[in-house]
Design a protein around this motif. Structure first.
Motif, mmCIF file in Angstrom:
data_model
loop_
_atom_site.group_PDB
_atom_site.id
_atom_site.type_symbol
_atom_site.label_atom_id
_atom_site.label_comp_id
_atom_site.label_asym_id
_atom_site.label_seq_id
_atom_site.Cartn_x
_atom_site.Cartn_y
_atom_site.Cartn_z
ATOM 1 N N GLU A 1 37.441 50.560 28.935
ATOM 2 C CA GLU A 1 36.579 50.832 30.138
ATOM 3 C C GLU A 1 36.996 49.910 31.136
ATOM 4 O OE1 GLU A 1 34.061 52.446 30.659
ATOM 5 O OE2 GLU A 1 33.771 53.392 28.556
ATOM 6 N N VAL A 2 37.202 50.542 32.571
ATOM 7 C CA VAL A 2 37.616 49.620 33.657
ATOM 8 C C VAL A 2 36.284 49.755 34.676
ATOM 9 C CG1 VAL A 2 39.323 49.521 35.531
ATOM 10 C CG2 VAL A 2 39.941 50.342 33.255
ATOM 11 N N GLN A 3 36.280 48.753 35.165
ATOM 12 C CA GLN A 3 35.290 48.424 36.176
ATOM 13 C C GLN A 3 36.095 49.055 37.676
ATOM 14 O OE1 GLN A 3 33.010 45.523 35.620
ATOM 15 N NE2 GLN A 3 31.282 46.789 36.630
ATOM 16 N N LEU A 4 35.543 49.942 38.302
ATOM 17 C CA LEU A 4 36.566 50.517 39.270
ATOM 18 C C LEU A 4 35.987 49.883 40.801
ATOM 19 C CD1 LEU A 4 36.543 54.285 38.680
ATOM 20 C CD2 LEU A 4 38.601 52.567 38.419
ATOM 21 N N THR A 5 34.945 49.486 40.723
ATOM 22 C CA THR A 5 34.313 48.758 41.857
ATOM 23 C C THR A 5 34.116 47.228 41.552
ATOM 24 O OG1 THR A 5 32.060 49.504 41.593
ATOM 25 C CG2 THR A 5 33.507 50.607 43.418
ATOM 26 N N VAL A 6 34.624 46.405 42.194
ATOM 27 C CA VAL A 6 34.256 44.947 42.152
ATOM 28 C C VAL A 6 32.894 44.533 42.268
ATOM 29 C CG1 VAL A 6 34.825 43.026 43.638
ATOM 30 C CG2 VAL A 6 36.712 43.820 42.104
ATOM 31 N N LEU B 1 47.099 47.930 52.486
ATOM 32 C CA LEU B 1 47.243 49.260 53.022
ATOM 33 C C LEU B 1 46.210 50.052 52.315
ATOM 34 C CD1 LEU B 1 51.299 49.568 53.049
ATOM 35 C CD2 LEU B 1 49.733 48.580 54.575
ATOM 36 N N GLU B 2 45.801 49.673 51.092
ATOM 37 C CA GLU B 2 44.621 50.575 50.452
ATOM 38 C C GLU B 2 43.450 50.199 51.024
ATOM 39 O OE1 GLU B 2 45.534 52.299 48.213
ATOM 40 O OE2 GLU B 2 47.701 51.759 48.155
ATOM 41 N N LEU B 3 42.926 51.368 51.737
ATOM 42 C CA LEU B 3 41.525 51.255 52.446
ATOM 43 C C LEU B 3 40.526 51.086 51.309
ATOM 44 C CD1 LEU B 3 41.323 53.878 55.496
ATOM 45 C CD2 LEU B 3 41.095 51.492 55.187
ATOM 46 N N GLU B 4 40.751 51.799 50.203
ATOM 47 C CA GLU B 4 39.606 51.464 49.094
ATOM 48 C C GLU B 4 39.553 50.033 49.028
ATOM 49 O OE1 GLU B 4 39.027 53.674 45.069
ATOM 50 O OE2 GLU B 4 40.231 54.727 46.404
ATOM 51 N N GLU B 5 40.658 49.266 48.845
ATOM 52 C CA GLU B 5 40.561 48.016 48.274
ATOM 53 C C GLU B 5 39.981 47.233 49.232
ATOM 54 O OE1 GLU B 5 43.756 46.017 46.049
ATOM 55 O OE2 GLU B 5 44.385 45.276 48.154
ATOM 56 N N ILE B 6 40.436 47.430 50.742
ATOM 57 C CA ILE B 6 39.641 46.773 51.969
ATOM 58 C C ILE B 6 38.144 46.956 51.878
ATOM 59 C CG2 ILE B 6 39.586 46.631 54.211
ATOM 60 C CD1 ILE B 6 42.190 45.544 53.919
ATOM 61 N N LEU B 7 37.868 48.203 51.515
ATOM 62 C CA LEU B 7 36.360 48.351 51.731
ATOM 63 C C LEU B 7 35.456 47.774 50.547
ATOM 64 C CD1 LEU B 7 36.464 51.896 52.860
ATOM 65 C CD2 LEU B 7 35.204 50.312 54.084
ATOM 66 N N ASN B 8 36.361 47.734 49.428
ATOM 67 C CA ASN B 8 35.803 47.206 48.186
ATOM 68 C C ASN B 8 35.353 45.731 48.110
ATOM 69 O OD1 ASN B 8 34.950 47.535 45.535
ATOM 70 N ND2 ASN B 8 36.413 48.767 45.036
ATOM 71 N N VAL B 9 36.373 44.931 48.774
ATOM 72 C CA VAL B 9 36.565 43.654 48.598
ATOM 73 C C VAL B 9 35.907 42.648 49.649
ATOM 74 C CG1 VAL B 9 38.100 41.699 47.778
ATOM 75 C CG2 VAL B 9 38.555 43.799 46.798
ATOM 76 N N SER B 10 36.480 43.309 50.916
ATOM 77 C CA SER B 10 36.132 42.508 52.105
ATOM 78 C C SER B 10 34.751 42.227 52.144
ATOM 79 C CB SER B 10 37.077 43.139 53.366
ATOM 80 O OG SER B 10 38.203 43.514 53.128
ATOM 81 N N ASP B 11 34.516 41.198 53.076
ATOM 82 C CA ASP B 11 33.167 40.889 53.882
ATOM 83 C C ASP B 11 33.292 41.297 55.135
ATOM 84 O OD1 ASP B 11 32.085 39.485 51.383
ATOM 85 O OD2 ASP B 11 33.385 37.911 52.042
ATOM 86 N N ARG B 12 34.502 41.282 55.951
ATOM 87 C CA ARG B 12 34.633 41.843 57.014
ATOM 88 C C ARG B 12 35.886 42.384 57.288
ATOM 89 N NH1 ARG B 12 35.431 38.062 61.462
ATOM 90 N NH2 ARG B 12 35.751 36.330 60.174
ATOM 91 N N GLU C 1 39.903 38.144 40.771
ATOM 92 C CA GLU C 1 40.380 36.758 41.045
ATOM 93 C C GLU C 1 40.127 36.586 42.678
ATOM 94 O OE1 GLU C 1 41.451 34.007 39.568
ATOM 95 O OE2 GLU C 1 41.412 35.108 37.674
ATOM 96 N N LEU C 2 40.219 37.404 43.551
ATOM 97 C CA LEU C 2 40.192 37.201 45.017
ATOM 98 C C LEU C 2 38.701 36.984 45.282
ATOM 99 C CD1 LEU C 2 42.101 40.156 46.644
ATOM 100 C CD2 LEU C 2 42.815 37.652 46.364
ATOM 101 N N VAL C 3 37.687 37.818 44.549
ATOM 102 C CA VAL C 3 36.231 37.401 44.931
ATOM 103 C C VAL C 3 35.983 36.122 44.138
ATOM 104 C CG1 VAL C 3 34.075 38.317 44.105
ATOM 105 C CG2 VAL C 3 35.748 39.945 44.706
#
Lengths: 531, 403
Positions: free
Chosen positions: A241-246, A462-473, A446-448
């Motif tokens: 099982e993989v968590q797709l969103t952090v 470059l991955e928008l999904e990652e940016i949207l998923n992880v960032s606060d701003r 780890e970033l979180v």
């Protein structure tokens, strides 16, 4: 029994020490888009290279329309109507589009090139499939997206019926991705059959009819996309099982850690600065994501921040201290950790052991050095601790030469090193590039975690999904400037994409990015992981 | 299973590959050399190659002396080889060893003729002066590289000539040192000559122990110290070294300083060798020729895989086949033939590196990242060739060989 155009049956391909393809069967129907999904090193590229005649399998057979064929080289593949768009384009940069398309199939008259006929065909094809390619343009002058279309044109020009796309979307902006997927659908509707290698589940769900999943060189299964979910696909691919969103706790940011004031960084080539008059800040307990299409100054911004490039104008303040002119070491000691964009170029000394690499930023600390001599035992112990904590897999533990490790584990080693050392600001550039779903999950967590410990994190991706998923701003960079700031909860990939392609335009097609050349070098890093 | 692991480990160890490559290089070089000897004089080729391989010891009138001379002449080859190998670890090619060697030789001579010191102290001062001379010349290349970005190969080749002409000019202008009627330097004062190891007829002296000691010391520096760690990191991946916060300018300077000092010590050990006939000494002839010892050093460094301990053996080997080559004159072969054999060995060394790289590439296709290595090997190759194109003149008798 259904009609297959291509059947690859029981393909086994062995490299010294590794079974890259272990009894893999893949059948391609006429007119379908068939996705090939798998982690890094799962054997996708090997399998496609076998089909394209670059490798010979030890076992198994390939059938075209039910007839057994032998593909010894790419020319054989071509004759059978098999074409491939490689991840790294095979174009002659200082040739025109037309010349590139003709190359290898030149039509001649009395020993001279006959362009007129070829040009007419290229224009026809371009029009028919809405590729919008200008045959007279120089390849080095057109955008990466357009270059990819030249590769597609090459296949069409050769009347290929089976089209292989090797991670075609990795280099494209969101809008370009959308257009490419439309083009692919158009091909399928015309009866061409497409093999589509990708990491990205979203794209598979959007265009593919069926999907074959490989894991560690083994065939896992083929599923109908209509009857499956992202979760199932990722489970098949990773084997768990993989968590797709952090998962992220709500957390308000603390005091300002980094302040960038009107930063300008000169470009390597050309007069226009790579970073122009950029100001922003990162606070503790906050992840600031920088989105942008490759080559819009993100790389230079981070290099200037970490000291790898000089600052032309402006100021960098780290926790109240001016570090504009500080050396790399001083910045490192001041608390900047850096997960570099290119782990092979900056992040690792590939011929060093894992233990030696783990102390690359700390070897002068008393923990690892005394009277100018290295403490080998302490280094080994430290490496073993990081290996255990971050699950870095290698042949012989701390003594492993890093070059022999897989790309994903090399990246884990870099991340382990940078995250574990004392730091107040973590600059993470493309930390998940080329990694598979399982490893991405790990890195993002780890970033979180860094953020939750109260560190400041600057994430460039470059991955928008990652940016949207992880960032606060989210900050969007375009041509060296920050063109927008967004709250990830209140924006969409689509909106960011428009800003990434130049905020004021409406169409946002590839044309506007003409002249922006991709840094092929850094791309190679991600390419090498492919099995 | 554990047994198999150990074999695997030995096989995978980078050292075993380069050792194999070296052996292969020497073997194929000798084979080709043998063919050349066959062409030059078929009847004596068998005996000829044997003499070369044994350093001429069996056919020498005085075997002990012959052995002594082999080790004596290995000293400058070893020290210049260490210089090249050490600097190479940083990723630079010290083709300037010849100039540094000559500078060291001159500084040592200067100290020998100008400072009247008691014996027991005098030769130590002369050695140190030699190291200083070489270090100065090496640092000059380093300065140009670190602060002005001048390619070290070009700078060093220029400095080789500048150094050689300077020294020849200085020697000829120094009446305390130069004997114009004989067109060579005067005999070195006995107090400045190095302690002999007492083999009659041989110049063998404590220099060989100094050189081997230097090799061991370098090995320790490279593998055990922070400085060595930085040096290796810079040589293997300069970008990563910058990323890690290493000071590349300082490292270039320090490395070139050490490299120069080693070459200078080589020059000093050569000129300060104890006399075979009491009252005489080794002399220097200012005949405007670049010192050949530097190029032998490059050969030794390449053959020894730039590993200080490996260079000990490769330097002795090169000295052995050179002495053997002189002895092959007994069978009518000229020394040029031996130069060809050495050249062939070096070329083969570069080929075996190529072979090694190819096999590695196949093995690494999946794990990726062969790029940097091949870059490095490319450097290797071009460097080797540049080393080969500028071979000095042939050598003559005992006094001229230091050239």
């Amino acid at each position: 029994m259904e009609e297959y155009v291509i059947e690859m049956r029981h393909i086994t391909k062995r490299f010294p020490g590794v079974l890259a393809n272990d009894d893999i069967t893949l059948c391609l129907k006429k007119g379908e888009i068939h996705a090939l999904l798998g982690e890094n090193g799962a054997g996708k590229s090997t399998l496609m290279s076998v089909l394209f005649g670059l490798y010979q399998p030890e076992k198994g057979e390939i059938r075209k329309n039910g007839r057994t064929v032998k593909i010894n080289n790419p020319n054989d593949a071509n004759r059978l109507g098999i074409g491939m768009v490689h991840q790294h384009f095979k174009l002659v940069e200082n040739f025109t589009v037309l010349e590139n398309v003709m190359l290898g199939m030149e039509s001649c008259r009395f020993g001279f090139l006959d362009r007129t006929e070829a040009e007419q065909r290229v224009r026809e094809l371009s029009e028919r499939y809405h590729l919008q390619v200008n045959p007279d343009a120089l390849v080095e002058k057109i955008s990466v997206g357009m270059q990819q279309r030249v590769e597609i044109l090459k296949m069409l020009y050769r009347d290929n019926e089976i089209l292989i796309f090797d991670e075609p979307t990795a280099v494209l902006a969101p809008q370009e991705i959308g257009e490419l997927l439309q083009i692919m659908k158009g091909f399928a509707a015309e009866g061409k059959s497409i093999l589509f290698i990708t990491h990205k589940l979203g794209e598979i769900m959007a265009v593919a009819d069926r999907c074959t999943v490989l894991c560690k060189g083994k065939y896992i299964g083929t599923v109908e996309i209509e009857k499956t979910t992202r979760e199932e696909l990722s489970r098949m691919m990773v084997g768990r099982e993989v968590q797709l969103t952090v998962e992220k706790q709500e957390q308000s940011a603390g005091e300002e850690v980094l302040s960038v004031e009107k930063l300008t960084v000169a470009a390597k080539h050309g007069k226009k600065p790579a970073v122009h008059n950029v100001s922003f800040s990162v606070r503790s307990g906050e992840i600031v994501g920088i989105a942008g299409i490759e080559g819009n100054g993100q790389t230079e911004l981070v290099y200037a921040l970490t000291g790898l490039l000089p600052v032309a104008k402006g100021k960098l303040i780290l926790r109240g201290k001016d570090i504009t002119k500080a050396s790399v070491r001083e910045r490192s000691l001041a608390g900047i950790s850096h997960i570099p964009e290119d782990r092979h170029r900056h992040g690792l000394v590939l011929d060093f052991s894992l233990a030696e690499n783990m102390v690359l930023r700390r070897y002068r600390e008393p923990e690892f050095a005394k009277y100018g001599f290295l403490k080998k035992d302490a280094m080994e112990e430290y490496a073993n601790r990081l290996i255990a904590r971050f699950d870095v897999r290698s042949g012989s533990g701390a003594d492993t030469v890093v070059r022999s490790m897989s790309g994903g584990n090399q990246q884990k080693a870099v991340i382990a090193r940078e995250v574990d050392r004392e730091h107040t600001l973590l600059a993470a550039v493309q930390p998940t590039r080329g990694l598979d779903v399982g490893a991405i999950e790990f890195v993002q967590r780890e970033l979180v975690e860094c953020r939750e410990k109260g560190n400041a994190v600057l994430l460039v991706s470059l991955e928008l999904e990652e940016i949207l998923n992880v960032s606060d701003r989210i900050l969007v960079m375009y041509e060296g400037e920050i063109v927008g700031e967004f709250d990830p909860k209140k924006t969409t990939a689509q909106e960011l994409g428009y800003y990434m392609a130049g905020a004021k335009q409406t169409g946002g097609t590839a044309k506007e990015q003409t002249g922006k050349k991709q840094e092929n070098k850094s791309l190679e890093a991600s390419g090498k992981e492919e099995g | 299973m554990p047994e198999q692991n150990r074999i695997q480990k030995i096989r995978n160890h980078p050292g075993s590959a380069s050792f194999l490559a070296t052996i292969l290089a020497i073997f194929s070089g000798l084979l080709l050399g043998f063919l050349i000897m066959l062409l030059a004089g078929p009847s004596a080729a068998g005996n000829g190659i044997l003499v070369v391989l044994t350093g001429g010891i069996p056919v020498a009138l005085n075997a002990a002396k012959q052995l002594g001379q082999i080790f004596y002449q290995a000293v400058p080859v070893l020290l210049t080889g260490l210089s090249v190998g050490f600097v190479f670890k940083l990723g630079l090619f010290n083709i300037g060893v010849a100039g540094q060697y000559t500078m060291g030789l001159f500084f040592a001579m200067y100290a020998a003729f100008s400072f009247p010191l008691p014996s027991g102290v005098h030769w130590v001062v002369c050695l140190l002066a030699g190291m200083l001379g070489g270090a100065l010349w090496g640092t000059l290349t380093g300065l140009l590289k670190a602060w002005r970005g001048v390619n070290e190969v070009i700078a060093a080749i220029m400095l080789n000539y500048i150094g050689m002409y300077l020294v020849d000019m200085w020697v000829q202008g120094n009446t305390a040192m130069y004997e114009a009627s004989r067109a060579r330097t005067k005999y070195i004062p006995a107090s400045a000559q190095l302690p002999s190891l007492g083999i009659s007829g041989s110049n063998l002296n404590i220099g060989i122990f100094l050189a081997i000691g230097a090799a061991v010391l370098l090995w320790i520096v490279l593998n055990k110290t922070v400085f060595g760690y930085e040096l290796r990191a810079t040589g293997l991946n300069p970008d990563a070294a910058v990323y890690a916060g290493m000071n590349s300018r300082r490292n270039i300077l320090v490395t070139m300083l050490i490299g120069g000092a080693l070459a200078g010590l080589g020059g000093a050990c050569t000129i300060l060798a104890p006399a075979v006939i009491p009252g005489s000494s080794v002399t220097y002839e200012p005949i405007n020729v670049i010192a050949q010892a530097g190029f032998h050093g490059i050969a030794a460094a390449l053959l020894g895989g730039a590993n200080p301990l490996g260079i000990i053996f490769s330097a002795i080997f090169i000295s052995l086949i050179r002495r053997g080559g002189s002895a092959a004159a007994l069978y009518g072969y000229r020394l040029e033939i031996i130069d060809i054999v050495i050249a062939v060995v070096i070329y083969c060394a570069s080929f075996s590196l190529l072979i090694r790289e190819l096999t590695e590439k196949i093995g690494q296709k999946r794990t990726g990242a062969g790029a940097e290595r091949s870059e490095m090997t490319k450097k290797h190759r071009t460097r080797k060739e540049s080393g080969m194109t500028d071979r000095g003149k042939k050598e003559g008798g005992d006094t001229a060989w230091i050239r």
